[in-house]
Design an enzyme around this catalytic site. Sequence first.
Site, short mmCIF file in Angstrom:
data_model
loop_
_atom_site.label_atom_id
_atom_site.label_comp_id
_atom_site.label_asym_id
_atom_site.label_seq_id
_atom_site.Cartn_x
_atom_site.Cartn_y
_atom_site.Cartn_z
N CYS A 133 0.91 -1.17 0.04
CA CYS A 133 0.00 0.00 0.10
C CYS A 133 0.68 1.30 -0.06
O CYS A 133 0.32 2.22 -0.27
CB CYS A 133 -1.12 0.01 1.10
N HIS A 149 -3.00 6.88 2.95
CA HIS A 149 -3.63 5.49 2.59
C HIS A 149 -4.58 5.50 3.53
O HIS A 149 -4.74 5.93 4.73
CB HIS A 149 -2.36 4.51 2.85
N ASN A 187 -10.32 -0.67 0.60
CA ASN A 187 -8.84 -0.29 0.53
C ASN A 187 -8.44 -1.11 -1.01
O ASN A 187 -8.56 -2.33 -1.27
CB ASN A 187 -8.40 -1.40 1.74
#
Length: 364
Positions: free
Chosen positions: A146, A288, A318
């Site tokens: 990520c 994020h 996500n």
Amino acid sequence: MTWPNQRPTTGPRESGPHDSPRPPLTPRSGPAGAPGWAIRGTGSHLPRRRVRSEEVSRSLGLDPGWIERRTGIRERRVAADTEASSDLAAHAARRAMADAGIRPDDVGLIVLGTSTPDELGPSTACRVQALLGARHAAAFDVAAACTGFVYGLQSAVGWLATQRGAPPHALVIGVEVYSKFLDPGDRGTAALFGDGAAAAVVGPVPSPYGIGPITLGSDGTRAGDVLIPAGGGRRPASAQTLAERGHTIHMDGRAVRDFIAATFPRLVAEAVDGAGIKPADLALVVPHQPNPALVASLAPDAGLEPAQLAIAGHDVGNIGAASLPYALDTALRARPSAPGDLVLLAGFGAGLTWGHTIVTWPPS
């Protein structure tokens, strides 16, 4: 504040709301007037299929509102059987190039962050290069989960600063098709992950505007907190790994939650201290957002007001390496940044990895 999801697919971005540029606050490396590198355009792309959290909750035997109450995620997108990461990434890249006003021949580098590549090799970035027709571009992947977009920015800035004779623009892309790597019966992962792609064009800009120093970090002792354990050289695909669902995402939810709660405020503190500014000086903070509700709740711990945060995960979940650039693109479509605005990008994810940078936003 949650930034609304307004994303034109093509065309230049409108000018910012301020009448004149604000002097940058972030110290820039190098002599005054030296060229730097800035984000010149952004774009994103989501698959067509929407899956609402009520549907996922019911499939997991949960109350219909369970996922949204705990995560803030209302829905996520799911790629079609025929769609791979390269397909989503190419769509996002085309939109970023249109936003920046460049053509495929103007791209010298494609760096792509993903945990869900088309295949183990070659790089998915090479697939994207072919789809775009970016014949002059070098292309490679980064595997920083990520945090892949921030790692990709570092790769792009370093490459642009040292190349001679190559086209002076880089594409930095984040993309995931997590739906193909999920155990639909695992509430800890099925509730959170979705599919999507987002991209940014990095190109030249005069000092003092541009991407500030980029800080990266990792802790490989915690690589087991989030991983896809099978399919690589340590546990090649076999009947046993398939039966054990070793090719799906495995996550220690509590460990990941603690990591997020500790890491996001720390990244903000490191970034502002390094720049000699205060959190209030940041016009926009783009984190994020694996769990939008959790990340938004950390604003006070980071010394931020909710209105400073770009939270866009409510409608996508996500999406890994695409999460940060998608939130950036969504925020800029809703309210363009003005020249001199300070924009903090803060990524964190599996590996464990993390990274941050402050961008002094350039004139259009």
